[in-house]
Design an enzyme around this catalytic site. Structure first.
Site, PDB file in Angstrom:
ATOM      1  N   LYS A  90       0.853  -1.189   0.000  1.00 30.50           N
ATOM      2  CA  LYS A  90       0.000   0.000   0.000  1.00 30.50           C
ATOM      3  C   LYS A  90       0.877   1.222   0.000  1.00 30.50           C
ATOM      4  O   LYS A  90       1.813   1.321   0.809  1.00 30.50           O
ATOM      5  CB  LYS A  90      -0.894   0.004   1.257  1.00 30.50           C
ATOM      6  CG  LYS A  90      -1.859   1.174   1.300  1.00 30.50           C
ATOM      7  CD  LYS A  90      -3.117   0.892   0.531  1.00 30.50           C
ATOM      8  CE  LYS A  90      -3.927   2.138   0.224  1.00 30.50           C
ATOM      9  NZ  LYS A  90      -3.481   2.868  -1.001  1.00 30.50           N
ATOM     10  N   GLN A 111       7.209   3.810   3.927  1.00 26.69           N
ATOM     11  CA  GLN A 111       5.805   3.389   3.955  1.00 26.69           C
ATOM     12  C   GLN A 111       5.600   2.120   4.775  1.00 26.69           C
ATOM     13  O   GLN A 111       4.562   1.944   5.406  1.00 26.69           O
ATOM     14  CB  GLN A 111       5.322   3.181   2.504  1.00 26.69           C
ATOM     15  CG  GLN A 111       3.821   3.275   2.334  1.00 26.69           C
ATOM     16  CD  GLN A 111       3.312   4.709   2.229  1.00 26.69           C
ATOM     17  OE1 GLN A 111       3.898   5.523   1.549  1.00 26.69           O
ATOM     18  NE2 GLN A 111       2.237   5.008   2.930  1.00 26.69           N
ATOM     19  N   LYS A 126       5.399   1.718  -3.056  1.00 31.73           N
ATOM     20  CA  LYS A 126       5.331   3.077  -3.615  1.00 31.73           C
ATOM     21  C   LYS A 126       5.595   2.989  -5.101  1.00 31.73           C
ATOM     22  O   LYS A 126       6.256   2.050  -5.561  1.00 31.73           O
ATOM     23  CB  LYS A 126       6.395   3.974  -2.972  1.00 31.73           C
ATOM     24  CG  LYS A 126       6.117   5.451  -3.119  1.00 31.73           C
ATOM     25  CD  LYS A 126       5.173   5.948  -2.043  1.00 31.73           C
ATOM     26  CE  LYS A 126       4.794   7.389  -2.225  1.00 31.73           C
ATOM     27  NZ  LYS A 126       4.102   7.907  -1.013  1.00 31.73           N
ATOM     28  N   GLY A 165      -2.649   8.323  -4.258  1.00 35.60           N
ATOM     29  CA  GLY A 165      -1.994   9.544  -4.717  1.00 35.60           C
ATOM     30  C   GLY A 165      -0.743   9.886  -3.924  1.00 35.60           C
ATOM     31  O   GLY A 165      -0.466   9.327  -2.868  1.00 35.60           O
ATOM     32  N   ASP A 166       0.010  10.809  -4.464  1.00 35.04           N
ATOM     33  CA  ASP A 166       1.160  11.445  -3.801  1.00 35.04           C
ATOM     34  C   ASP A 166       1.399  12.721  -4.615  1.00 35.04           C
ATOM     35  O   ASP A 166       0.462  13.198  -5.278  1.00 35.04           O
ATOM     36  CB  ASP A 166       2.382  10.508  -3.777  1.00 35.04           C
ATOM     37  CG  ASP A 166       3.476  10.969  -2.811  1.00 35.04           C
ATOM     38  OD1 ASP A 166       3.360  10.725  -1.604  1.00 35.04           O
ATOM     39  OD2 ASP A 166       4.454  11.607  -3.271  1.00 35.04           O
ATOM     40  N   THR A 210      -4.447  13.529   5.280  1.00 34.17           N
ATOM     41  CA  THR A 210      -3.021  13.663   5.606  1.00 34.17           C
ATOM     42  C   THR A 210      -2.759  14.971   6.352  1.00 34.17           C
ATOM     43  O   THR A 210      -2.105  14.980   7.404  1.00 34.17           O
ATOM     44  CB  THR A 210      -2.154  13.588   4.337  1.00 34.17           C
ATOM     45  OG1 THR A 210      -2.550  12.447   3.579  1.00 34.17           O
ATOM     46  CG2 THR A 210      -0.690  13.480   4.689  1.00 34.17           C
ATOM     47  N   ASN A 241      -2.202  19.036  -1.735  1.00 36.83           N
ATOM     48  CA  ASN A 241      -3.201  18.339  -0.921  1.00 36.83           C
ATOM     49  C   ASN A 241      -2.874  18.393   0.573  1.00 36.83           C
ATOM     50  O   ASN A 241      -3.725  18.743   1.390  1.00 36.83           O
ATOM     51  CB  ASN A 241      -3.311  16.888  -1.411  1.00 36.83           C
ATOM     52  CG  ASN A 241      -4.200  16.070  -0.508  1.00 36.83           C
ATOM     53  OD1 ASN A 241      -3.720  15.348   0.366  1.00 36.83           O
ATOM     54  ND2 ASN A 241      -5.495  16.195  -0.667  1.00 36.83           N
ATOM     55  N   SER A 377      -6.869   5.817   3.645  1.00 34.63           N
ATOM     56  CA  SER A 377      -6.923   4.931   2.474  1.00 34.63           C
ATOM     57  C   SER A 377      -7.339   3.521   2.895  1.00 34.63           C
ATOM     58  O   SER A 377      -8.135   2.867   2.216  1.00 34.63           O
ATOM     59  CB  SER A 377      -5.553   4.856   1.787  1.00 34.63           C
ATOM     60  OG  SER A 377      -5.346   5.965   0.946  1.00 34.63           O
TER      61      SER A 377
HETATM   62  P1  NDP Z   1       0.767  17.769  -4.199  1.00 32.71           P
HETATM   63  O1  NDP Z   1       1.243  17.433  -5.542  1.00 32.71           O
HETATM   64  O2  NDP Z   1      -0.685  17.956  -3.956  1.00 32.71           O
HETATM   65  O3  NDP Z   1       1.479  19.096  -3.682  1.00 32.71           O
HETATM   66  C1  NDP Z   1       2.873  19.157  -3.589  1.00 32.71           C
HETATM   67  C2  NDP Z   1       3.264  20.583  -3.226  1.00 32.71           C
HETATM   68  O4  NDP Z   1       4.630  20.621  -2.913  1.00 32.71           O
HETATM   69  C3  NDP Z   1       3.050  21.552  -4.379  1.00 32.71           C
HETATM   70  O5  NDP Z   1       2.752  22.815  -3.869  1.00 32.71           O
HETATM   71  C4  NDP Z   1       4.412  21.535  -5.057  1.00 32.71           C
HETATM   72  O6  NDP Z   1       4.696  22.700  -5.804  1.00 32.71           O
HETATM   73  C5  NDP Z   1       5.337  21.413  -3.877  1.00 32.71           C
HETATM   74  N1  NDP Z   1       6.557  20.712  -4.293  1.00 32.71           N
HETATM   75  C6  NDP Z   1       6.641  19.431  -4.699  1.00 32.71           C
HETATM   76  N2  NDP Z   1       7.896  19.121  -5.037  1.00 32.71           N
HETATM   77  C7  NDP Z   1       8.602  20.245  -4.862  1.00 32.71           C
HETATM   78  C8  NDP Z   1       9.963  20.570  -5.036  1.00 32.71           C
HETATM   79  N3  NDP Z   1      10.850  19.651  -5.463  1.00 32.71           N
HETATM   80  N4  NDP Z   1      10.347  21.835  -4.739  1.00 32.71           N
HETATM   81  C9  NDP Z   1       9.450  22.762  -4.297  1.00 32.71           C
HETATM   82  N5  NDP Z   1       8.143  22.505  -4.114  1.00 32.71           N
HETATM   83  C10 NDP Z   1       7.733  21.278  -4.390  1.00 32.71           C
HETATM   84  O7  NDP Z   1       1.353  16.640  -3.233  1.00 32.71           O
HETATM   85  P2  NDP Z   1       0.907  16.247  -1.762  1.00 32.71           P
HETATM   86  O8  NDP Z   1       0.428  17.446  -1.028  1.00 32.71           O
HETATM   87  O9  NDP Z   1       0.026  15.064  -1.870  1.00 32.71           O
HETATM   88  O10 NDP Z   1       2.286  15.742  -1.144  1.00 32.71           O
HETATM   89  C11 NDP Z   1       3.170  16.595  -0.418  1.00 32.71           C
HETATM   90  C12 NDP Z   1       4.089  15.770   0.442  1.00 32.71           C
HETATM   91  O11 NDP Z   1       3.314  14.982   1.365  1.00 32.71           O
HETATM   92  C13 NDP Z   1       4.965  14.742  -0.298  1.00 32.71           C
HETATM   93  O12 NDP Z   1       6.189  14.611   0.385  1.00 32.71           O
HETATM   94  C14 NDP Z   1       4.174  13.444  -0.157  1.00 32.71           C
HETATM   95  O13 NDP Z   1       5.014  12.325  -0.282  1.00 32.71           O
HETATM   96  C15 NDP Z   1       3.644  13.613   1.258  1.00 32.71           C
HETATM   97  N6  NDP Z   1       2.488  12.814   1.619  1.00 32.71           N
HETATM   98  C16 NDP Z   1       1.326  12.861   0.888  1.00 32.71           C
HETATM   99  C17 NDP Z   1       0.238  12.131   1.277  1.00 32.71           C
HETATM  100  C18 NDP Z   1      -1.070  12.223   0.570  1.00 32.71           C
HETATM  101  O14 NDP Z   1      -2.041  11.623   1.050  1.00 32.71           O
HETATM  102  N7  NDP Z   1      -1.192  12.973  -0.522  1.00 32.71           N
HETATM  103  C19 NDP Z   1       0.299  11.216   2.421  1.00 32.71           C
HETATM  104  C20 NDP Z   1       1.533  11.293   3.171  1.00 32.71           C
HETATM  105  C21 NDP Z   1       2.581  12.056   2.747  1.00 32.71           C
HETATM  106  P3  NDP Z   1       4.690  22.654  -7.415  1.00 32.71           P
HETATM  107  O15 NDP Z   1       3.249  22.412  -7.785  1.00 32.71           O
HETATM  108  O16 NDP Z   1       5.203  23.984  -7.828  1.00 32.71           O
HETATM  109  O17 NDP Z   1       5.569  21.505  -7.819  1.00 32.71           O
HETATM  110  O1  2IT Z   2       3.019   8.855   1.559  1.00 31.44           O
HETATM  111  C1  2IT Z   2       1.861   8.412   1.738  1.00 31.44           C
HETATM  112  O2  2IT Z   2       1.538   7.862   2.802  1.00 31.44           O
HETATM  113  C2  2IT Z   2       0.880   8.588   0.667  1.00 31.44           C
HETATM  114  N1  2IT Z   2       1.196   9.185  -0.354  1.00 31.44           N
HETATM  115  C3  2IT Z   2      -0.505   8.025   0.822  1.00 31.44           C
HETATM  116  C4  2IT Z   2      -0.517   6.555   0.473  1.00 31.44           C
HETATM  117  C5  2IT Z   2      -1.886   5.924   0.423  1.00 31.44           C
HETATM  118  O3  2IT Z   2      -1.903   4.737   0.071  1.00 31.44           O
HETATM  119  O4  2IT Z   2      -2.896   6.562   0.727  1.00 31.44           O
END
Ligand code: NDP
Ligand code: 2IT
Length: 445
Positions: A90, A111, A126, A165-166, A210, A241, A377
């Site tokens: 997952k 993860q 992943k 998603g991520d 998250t 997100n 999830s």
């Molecule tokens: P999104 O794609 O929704 O948003 C990512 C944000 O971070 C955007 O604003 C993006 O800007 C910025 N960003 C990404 N990469 C870079 C970079 N290299 N330099 C500067 N800014 C950056 O992703 P999420 O919000 O889903 O994910 C954010 C973090 O949270 C990640 O580390 C992810 O692994 C983690 N995460 C997500 C989960 C989820 O449920 N979605 C669960 C647990 C962890 P831009 O659009 O300009 O690239």
């Molecule tokens: O980093 C994370 O935990 C995620 N991107 C969410 C993974 C999931 O299966 O919901």
């Protein structure tokens, strides 16, 4: 590091050359295991440590697609099925140009322990691609997702591997991926992906989970000091997100988030973030942070650096790995920041973590504080399997309970292994022992 774990680490570096982020994630976990192995030496027997750092399966594939102008592009797709001791693999899919095998491996490794901490029976995996969705039309994103799923569909399933998603993968992408999976398999396996739309098997509160969970974790840490988020100023990075819903929950709890960012810069809004405007710009228009500033008097855009120089009480890094380094940590500490909870995966460098721990502030590693997303999830999978749908309050109450349990498991493990208040040790020890006990029960596989 103890000799026995040092040897495992050296083997990881030798076998996975150049994969710096993977080495970093493995090192952080192995360093925490010293006190665990001293107390329970059997965890270092039967190649358990050597097995846990080696993915069960690594899939890498070509993803060809055609853009709107008729040009052919070739991206690379990945799915790392890291550990299935506790349940089906997952973990999310990341679409970002920086994606490579080492990045996906670090995320898959994290993860395993994150998912174990949720207590829900999910293994660790992943995936993703070096595809960059920025500036691409919906039709281009759809064709990419269809090509990506054409290969991925051979490897996943509701009881095998369940992506979500991520970065760069949200509701739109999950929709295209699910549509193609269903077409290829001729089977409505809702439980094969999570983060689905509410009309086709998604769970209420998954979108928020998250960010909400990260803030709930910060609130639990503060409660151990008799404090709360009420009235606290917060710096958030990212505007995706995780960042958006961290801001939402922080506001609900009476705190004042004043920053957010994307790869074009960061915004400081001392009056407090206007969440409706931020959602309009980012979720509806898919715009840049400058589009917020142009419509919000008093907000300013900074195009160099990250928001960690802004004086705040709490920092929530919610963008990406290694976005908060030693200099940023020093600046946060100088300004009196007393809480750091990671919404992103591995956003703080090892040097930054060391600085926070040396200063004795509350610091939560992502595998604990951002586990609310994957936990919800798993709640989505549970609803899919039962062909049922809970209301928002039910899903959110379960998420809140899971985050409280994760917090308490970390606190308890940190105390058991002699370092009270060390959430890094607590999260790694609690997550590791849950996976390791089951791996031992399953024999050498
Ligand atoms: P999104 O794609 O929704 O948003 C990512 C944000 O971070 C955007 O604003 C993006 O800007 C910025 N960003 C990404 N990469 C870079 C970079 N290299 N330099 C500067 N800014 C950056 O992703 P999420 O919000 O889903 O994910 C954010 C973090 O949270 C990640 O580390 C992810 O692994 C983690 N995460 C997500 C989960 C989820 O449920 N979605 C669960 C647990 C962890 P831009 O659009 O300009 O690239
Ligand atoms: O980093 C994370 O935990 C995620 N991107 C969410 C993974 C999931 O299966 O919901």
């Amino acid at each position: 590091m103890q000799d026995v774990v040092e040897k495992v680490y050296e083997q990881v570096v030798a076998r996975n050359r150049g994969e710096a982020e993977f080495h970093q994630a493995v090192r952080e976990v192995l360093e925490s295991l010293g006190p665990v192995i001293s107390k329970h030496p059997h965890y270092a027997e039967d190649g358990l440590l050597e097995r846990i750092v080696e993915p069960e399966r690594q899939i890498m594939f070509r993803v060809p697609w055609v853009d709107d102008a008729g040009a052919v592009h070739v991206n690379r797709g990945f799915r790392i099925e890291f550990n299935s001791a506790l349940g089906p693999y997952k973990g999310g899919l990341r679409f970002h140009p920086s994606v490579n095998a080492g990045i996906i491996k670090f995320l898959g490794f994290e993860q395993i322990f994150k998912n174990a901490l949720t207590g829900q029976g999910i293994g660790g995996g992943k995936g993703g691609s070096d595809f960059d969705p920025h500036g691409r039309s919906d039709a281009e994103v759809m064709r990419f997702c269809q090509s990506f799923m054409t290969e991925l569909s051979r490897h996943i399933g509701p009881n095998t591997d369940v992506p979500a998603g991520d970065i760069g993968v949200g509701g739109r992408e999950i929709g295209y991926l699910f549509g193609q999976y269903k077409r290829l398999r001729n089977s409505y396996d809702a439980g094969v992906l999570t983060g689905k739309g509410l009309a086709w098997g998604g769970s209420l509160a998954r979108t928020e989970a998250t960010g909400y969970g990260t803030v709930l974790f910060a609130q639990s840490m503060l409660a151990t000091k008799g404090d709360s988020l009420e009235g606290k100023k917060i710096a958030v990075s990212g505007a995706g997100n995780v960042a958006i819903y961290a801001i939402e929950k922080a506001q609900q709890l009476g705190a004042k988030p004043i920053t957010f960012s994307d790869s074009s810069g960061y915004v400081v809004d001392e009056a407090g973030v206007d969440l409706e405007l931020l959602k309009q710009v980012k979720e509806v228009e898919r715009g840049r942070v400058a589009d917020y500033v142009s419509r919000r008097p008093g907000a300013r855009l900074v195009t160099e650096g990250r928001p960690w120089d802004v004086p705040v009480d709490v920092a929530l890094p919610c963008a990406t790995q290694n976005e908060l380094d030693a200099d940023s940590a020093a600046s946060l500490l100088r300004n009196g920041c007393a809480v750091v909870a990671e919404g992103a995966n591995m956003p703080c460098t090892p040097e930054a973590i060391e600085a926070f721990q040396a200063a004795g502030i509350l610091y939560a590693p992502g595998k604990a504080s951002n586990a609310g997303g994957v936990a919800t999830s798993a709640l989505e999978m549970e609803q899919n399997a039962g062909r049922t749908r809970w209301d928002f309050a039910t899903a959110e109450a379960k998420l809140t309970g899971i985050m409280a349990d994760i917090h308490d498991s970390c606190v308890e493990a940190a105390e058991t292994y002699g370092r009270p208040g060390d959430y890094v040790l607590g999260a790694n020890a609690a997550g590791f022992t849950r996976v390791a006990d089951v791996m031992i029960a399953h024999g050498i596989v």
